[in-house]
Each structure stands twice: as C-alpha cells, then as structure tokens.
Design an enzyme around this catalytic site. Structure first.
Site, PDB file in Angstrom:
ATOM      1  N   GLY A  39      16.518  67.798 -11.063  1.00 59.69           N
ATOM      2  CA  GLY A  39      15.887  66.395 -10.401  1.00 59.69           C
ATOM      3  C   GLY A  39      16.953  65.643  -9.937  1.00 59.69           C
ATOM      4  O   GLY A  39      18.238  65.935  -9.583  1.00 59.69           O
ATOM      5  N   THR A  41      20.101  62.593  -9.708  1.00 58.44           N
ATOM      6  CA  THR A  41      21.187  62.222 -10.579  1.00 58.44           C
ATOM      7  C   THR A  41      21.014  60.983 -11.612  1.00 58.44           C
ATOM      8  O   THR A  41      21.588  61.007 -12.508  1.00 58.44           O
ATOM      9  CB  THR A  41      22.276  61.886  -9.637  1.00 58.44           C
ATOM     10  OG1 THR A  41      22.636  62.885  -8.708  1.00 58.44           O
ATOM     11  CG2 THR A  41      23.714  61.491 -10.128  1.00 58.44           C
ATOM     12  N   ALA A  44      19.266  62.260 -14.376  1.00 63.10           N
ATOM     13  CA  ALA A  44      20.304  63.257 -15.194  1.00 63.10           C
ATOM     14  C   ALA A  44      21.222  62.264 -15.920  1.00 63.10           C
ATOM     15  O   ALA A  44      21.573  62.677 -17.072  1.00 63.10           O
ATOM     16  CB  ALA A  44      20.928  64.014 -14.080  1.00 63.10           C
ATOM     17  N   GLU A  61      20.897  70.503 -12.455  1.00 60.48           N
ATOM     18  CA  GLU A  61      20.985  70.496 -11.090  1.00 60.48           C
ATOM     19  C   GLU A  61      20.389  69.549 -10.257  1.00 60.48           C
ATOM     20  O   GLU A  61      19.072  69.220 -10.259  1.00 60.48           O
ATOM     21  CB  GLU A  61      20.067  71.983 -10.863  1.00 60.48           C
ATOM     22  CG  GLU A  61      20.481  72.615  -9.377  1.00 60.48           C
ATOM     23  CD  GLU A  61      19.707  72.226  -8.334  1.00 60.48           C
ATOM     24  OE1 GLU A  61      20.214  71.385  -7.501  1.00 60.48           O
ATOM     25  OE2 GLU A  61      18.339  72.272  -8.170  1.00 60.48           O
TER      26      GLU A  61
END
Length: 295
Positions: A39, A41, A44, A61
């Site tokens: 998904g 940044t 994340a 990722e």
C-alpha cells in the site's frame, strides 16, 4: 472455516474492516509476529511506528515514481508500444507503472510526437466494451486527486498534450458520471514539481529530454521512491551500466513487467522494505533457528 482441502481451520483468517478498526489491531497486537503490507508509504510509516515496540518483522511493498530512460539508439517502435502500456495499463493504478519518461534529446521530438499519437489511441471506456484499454479509477476521491496533479502541472506552465483538460471521453450516457479519465501526457514539468516527485497512481505520465547518461541516471534517482525502472538502448554495455546505477528494486531493459515469481520483488528507499517471491517469501515467513547439541 476450511477454505480448501488440506488447510486446517484457523490457518487462513480474513478480517474485514478499515485501517483504524482492523489493521491497527493486527499491527499493534503482541501475538502477531510479522506484517506483510502492500500500500501507501504513509500507511507503512504508521505500521512501522505502531509495531516498533514489538520488534515485528516487516515486509513493505509501497509506492513508486518509476522512470523510463530512453536512449537515442532504442528500438523506437517497440519502445513506444511498451512504454504506452507501462504508463497507462489498468488506468495507471499499478505500482510498477511508468510515470516519468526521460528521452535523449536527439530523439525527444520524434518520440514525443509518436508517443502522444499512440497514447490517444489508448481507449478509456466501459469494461463491457472489448475495445476499451482502461476503465474507471477506483473512487471519486482518487479521480479528483489525479486531476489535481494535472491542474497543478498546467498552473506551473507545463504542456498537456492529450488527456485531462484537452480531450473529451465518448462514454455511454449511464457512465458519463463515472470516475473515468483519459490517458494524459505532460511535458515541460520541472523535476522539483510535485507532479514529478509524488506518486500520482493514475493514467498520467510526464516526458522530459536529457543530454547525457549521467544526467539521465541522476534525474531518474532524484525522487524518494525506488521501486522499478525501464532502460531502453541497443547498447548492451550501456544497458548494464545504467541499470546498475539506477536506484530501484526492479529494472527492466527493453521490456516491462516480464516477471518470474521466483525472483525477488520489492523496492528501495520509500518504495519498501524487504523482498518477496520464491525463496525471499519463504525466508520472510519463517525463522532461521540454530540448535547446538554437545554429544
């Protein structure tokens, strides 16, 4: 619930819910030892912060701002056909799509003309129409975001060669209010613009000329992402040299999206942490353990 023969109950569990209500609970639970996430940044970063107290293993990722570097000796016919596909497939909603195209200056005028002509033939329409290449974007909010990048480019003096703000879509009456957006090609955008720095995730690509190999590599690396890239040249030594210098987890030369699922997949910089695929997935989802026994 047993999903298929041979899978015991409890091995696979699907939890539906929003990030704050579902994902947050999984990421912050001490009994969940690792997180594999695909998904944005920004999300994340939240996962990393939330899981840090538990030292969880992470495989992330994330986004991309993927460049294509096209030298004057490229196979132009194949290059244009493939780069149109790499820029606009699935409405540009693929993390591996090409959103920055750098073309050697001697080839730039011809490339731009032929690329725009090919992009105009890439049809956006309803999925039930077999001649459609693209469908609608994922949501109204995302369509507005993508259109916002085009408006920003225009306000900064860029040239919109085709697509949003230039071309009208010929859609059936029931679909005219859908989240459809034509393939859009932009030139004259500064490398420091948000349009060239941030992931757009839509059918938009920017084309810019370069004068030297060193300049092309520097500009390709001049973003915070490093997921994928493509390099086009008939010179094998140049292809190897440039591919090694580009900061990306995947580099395709004279092609795009040719993958073997056993090969490592993942990005550098803000495009992710870790690799998945084949042995890399096996190593991530297991732990190496050393047992020493004195006999």
């Amino acid at each position: 619930m047993v999903l298929c023969p041979g899978v015991p109950p409890g091995v696979v569990n699907i939890v539906f819910g929003s990030g704050p209500r579902a994902g947050e609970a999984l990421v912050g639970h001490p009994d969940v030892p690792l997180i594999s996430f695909t998904g944005s940044t920004v999300t994340a970063q939240r996962i990393t912060e939330r899981s840090a107290p538990y030292c969880k293993k992470l495989s992330l990722e994330l986004g991309g701002k993927n460049p294509a570097v096209i030298f004057a000796d490229a196979d132009l016919e194949r290059c244009i056909e493939t780069t149109v596909r790499s820029s606009f497939s699935n409405q540009g909603e693929i993390c591996l799509c090409t959103s920055r195209i750098y073309v050697e200056r001697s080839l730039y005028p011809e490339f731009l003309q032929r690329f725009v002509a090919a992009a105009k033939k890439w049809k956006t329409g309803v999925p039930s129409d077999p001649s459609s290449n693209n469908g609608a974007l994922i949501s109204k909010e995302h369509l507005e975001k993508v259109r916002g990048f085009v408006s920003l480019a225009k306000s900064e003096g860029a040239v919109i060669h085709c697509g949003e703000g230039v071309d009208r879509l010929d859609l059936p009456e029931p679909n005219r209010s859908g989240y459809f957006m034509p393939t859009t090609v932009i030139s004259g955008v500064s490398d420091t613009s948000r349009v060239m720095q941030e992931e757009i995730f839509g059918p938009v690509t920017c084309i810019s000329p370069f004068d030297s190999e060193e300049e092309a590599v520097s500009r390709a690396n001049g973003v915070r992402y490093g997921l994928s890239a493509t390099v086009w040249s008939r010179d094998v030594e140049k292809v190897h040299r440039v591919a090694q210098k580009i900061q990306a987890g995947l580099v395709w030369t004279n092609c795009w999206l040719i993958r073997d699922l056993n090969l490592p997949f993942g990005g550098m910089k803000n495009s992710g942490v870790g690799r998945e695929g084949g042995k890399d997935s096996y190593h991530f989802f297991t732990e190496v353990k050393t047992i020493t026994i004195k006999h």
